[in-house]
Write an enzyme that holds these catalytic residues in place. Sequence first.
Site, PDB file in Angstrom:
ATOM      1  N   GLU A   1      94.876  63.508  13.657  1.00 36.32           N
ATOM      2  CA  GLU A   1      94.064  62.676  12.636  1.00 36.32           C
ATOM      3  C   GLU A   1      94.183  61.181  13.002  1.00 36.32           C
ATOM      4  O   GLU A   1      94.984  60.896  13.289  1.00 36.32           O
ATOM      5  CB  GLU A   1      94.660  63.221  11.364  1.00 36.32           C
ATOM      6  CG  GLU A   1      93.707  62.819  10.327  1.00 36.32           C
ATOM      7  CD  GLU A   1      94.355  63.211   8.799  1.00 36.32           C
ATOM      8  OE1 GLU A   1      95.060  64.354   8.586  1.00 36.32           O
ATOM      9  OE2 GLU A   1      94.205  62.041   8.097  1.00 36.32           O
TER      10      GLU A   1
ATOM     11  N   ASP B   1      92.733  57.942  11.017  1.00 36.62           N
ATOM     12  CA  ASP B   1      92.285  57.602   9.598  1.00 36.62           C
ATOM     13  C   ASP B   1      91.887  56.195   9.256  1.00 36.62           C
ATOM     14  O   ASP B   1      92.713  55.359   9.595  1.00 36.62           O
ATOM     15  CB  ASP B   1      93.361  57.708   8.440  1.00 36.62           C
ATOM     16  CG  ASP B   1      93.670  59.299   8.435  1.00 36.62           C
ATOM     17  OD1 ASP B   1      92.806  60.242   8.495  1.00 36.62           O
ATOM     18  OD2 ASP B   1      94.864  59.559   8.115  1.00 36.62           O
TER      19      ASP B   1
ATOM     20  N   GLU C   1      91.081  54.541   5.739  1.00 36.07           N
ATOM     21  CA  GLU C   1      90.753  54.643   4.280  1.00 36.07           C
ATOM     22  C   GLU C   1      90.576  53.667   3.150  1.00 36.07           C
ATOM     23  O   GLU C   1      91.435  52.379   3.770  1.00 36.07           O
ATOM     24  CB  GLU C   1      92.272  55.499   3.642  1.00 36.07           C
ATOM     25  CG  GLU C   1      92.053  57.060   3.834  1.00 36.07           C
ATOM     26  CD  GLU C   1      93.206  57.755   3.098  1.00 36.07           C
ATOM     27  OE1 GLU C   1      93.172  58.705   2.507  1.00 36.07           O
ATOM     28  OE2 GLU C   1      94.300  57.223   3.088  1.00 36.07           O
TER      29      GLU C   1
END
Length: 289
Positions: free
Chosen positions: A99, A101, A103
């Site tokens: 993953e 990311d 955010e």
Amino acid sequence: MASYSSLLALMMSILVLRDVSAGNFYQDFDITWGDGRAKIIDNGDLLTLSLDKASGSGFQSKNEFLFGKIDMQLKLVPGNSAGTVTAYYLSSQGPTHDEIDFEFLGNISGDPYILHTNVFSLGKGNREQQFYLWFDPTADFHTYSILWNPQRIIFSVDGTPIREFKNSESIGVPYPKSQPMRIYSSLWNADDWATRGGIVKTDWSQAPFTASYRNFNANACVWSSGSSSCSSNSPPSTSTHAWLNEELDSTGQERLKWVQKNYMIYNYCTDAKRFPQGFPSECTINSTS
Ligand SMILES: *[C@@H]1O[C@H](CO)[C@@H](O)[C@H](O)[C@H]1NC(C)=O
């Protein structure tokens, strides 16, 4: 004869139109949840996510990718966005997933968003770096990019690199390189932790909260039925797949240092309290990983 050539002209223009509409949200993404709170509008040029007390919303790419250079423009929830999180990330599936990311942790009006980043390989993350931005991410669209090639992952904002995660397999750190990933995004309530560590709660009187997306662009290897669009019989020309070997040039390295010096607010690689037994291995190979 005349009708034949006008038919030909029509077909040509359809082909051209199809090409121009590459990066169309209808074509590239599926809305996956939110019961009408996620919308594709403006003929597929714009996507909006919204969040209210009952639910958030989200979407995902139709394609899976194994390496790519992926750009998306986002305009984040304006005003009092405290408690909201807009996640924009790549992820594979399963317990040992990879993953990458971005955010965005909202804040009360006038206080800064936090851009939180992480990298998971084979199910293990715990590699957080957090940043403030050098602009108001709610006032306009800005470009958030992930370069993911076999040597490195580079996170960029408006073309400025903010984080590099190098392939450190040579010292035993797994690197995301064999699990295809999809692009995901969601807007949800995380007021138990997002803003000032959960002290500031979501103000539902401000709902619905909305984030917008446009100008998706992917130079990427599409993974389909077990094979990559980049490993076809004809070898990829270096010009079309230059990103597969891309690295930071000296200007990029300077920009990265500038961001890390002035805007980085958390780096797991310098959090000694968290790693009393020593920092993760990749921190030693690359002080800015
Ligand atoms: C919100 O603002 C406060 C006060 O300026 C700051 O400490 C915090 O890092 C900001 N961002 C978030 C997401 O909490």
